[in-house]
Design a protein around this motif. Sequence first.
Motif, short mmCIF file in Angstrom:
data_model
loop_
_atom_site.label_atom_id
_atom_site.label_comp_id
_atom_site.label_asym_id
_atom_site.label_seq_id
_atom_site.Cartn_x
_atom_site.Cartn_y
_atom_site.Cartn_z
N THR A 8 -3.09 -137.53 67.38
CA THR A 8 -2.58 -136.44 68.36
C THR A 8 -3.05 -136.43 69.94
O THR A 8 -4.21 -136.87 69.76
N THR A 9 -2.44 -136.08 70.74
CA THR A 9 -2.86 -136.16 72.16
C THR A 9 -3.41 -134.90 72.47
O THR A 9 -3.76 -134.62 73.58
N LEU A 10 -3.58 -133.81 71.49
CA LEU A 10 -3.90 -132.55 71.84
C LEU A 10 -5.60 -132.46 72.55
O LEU A 10 -6.34 -133.35 71.81
N ARG A 22 -3.12 -116.33 72.87
CA ARG A 22 -1.71 -116.94 72.96
C ARG A 22 -1.45 -118.43 72.24
O ARG A 22 -0.67 -118.26 71.40
N CYS A 23 -2.53 -119.17 72.24
CA CYS A 23 -2.03 -120.29 71.60
C CYS A 23 -2.00 -120.19 69.87
O CYS A 23 -1.44 -120.89 69.06
N THR A 24 -2.90 -119.32 69.40
CA THR A 24 -2.88 -118.95 68.13
C THR A 24 -1.48 -118.12 67.57
O THR A 24 -0.91 -118.38 66.41
N CYS A 50 4.37 -130.17 69.60
CA CYS A 50 5.14 -129.50 70.05
C CYS A 50 5.14 -129.21 71.83
O CYS A 50 6.40 -128.89 72.37
N GLY A 51 3.91 -128.66 72.05
CA GLY A 51 3.53 -128.27 73.43
C GLY A 51 3.68 -126.79 73.55
O GLY A 51 3.48 -126.17 74.73
N ALA A 52 3.83 -125.95 72.43
CA ALA A 52 3.88 -124.65 72.82
C ALA A 52 2.60 -124.02 73.16
O ALA A 52 2.70 -122.94 74.09
N CYS A 53 1.43 -124.52 72.71
CA CYS A 53 0.10 -124.13 73.11
C CYS A 53 -0.15 -124.27 74.66
O CYS A 53 -0.40 -123.48 75.47
N GLU A 54 0.18 -125.38 75.15
CA GLU A 54 0.01 -125.75 76.54
C GLU A 54 1.10 -124.80 77.45
O GLU A 54 0.48 -124.23 78.33
N LYS A 63 -4.10 -128.95 76.61
CA LYS A 63 -3.15 -130.04 76.98
C LYS A 63 -2.63 -130.81 75.79
O LYS A 63 -3.58 -131.15 74.92
N VAL A 64 -1.43 -131.23 75.88
CA VAL A 64 -0.85 -132.00 74.85
C VAL A 64 0.46 -132.82 75.53
O VAL A 64 1.09 -132.20 76.37
#
Length: 97
Positions: A8-10, A22-24, A50-54, A63-64
Amino acid sequence: MRYLSGVTTLEFYPDDCTGCGRCTEVCPHRVFALREKKARIMDQDRCMECGACENNCSFGAVKVTSGVGCAAALINSLITGEEPSCDCSGSKTSECC
């Protein structure tokens, strides 16, 4: 659900995390959890990129590279019966995810 290990790129920058949580809230696979008033990555291999966290981190702590993740590698492995690979450095760049 876990995806391929170690691909993963996370990226997470704990010094930039304010512990807003917010990420959780937005992560569909519970990659993050709040511990000691800061977010923590609980299982990076659950990330589907999916990018939702970033997109929801106002502080730049996450970052992802969002996109298909390793979906192409998983689909190709099901079709060919070979082990999935997200390594784009080899000669099989047409199968790169």
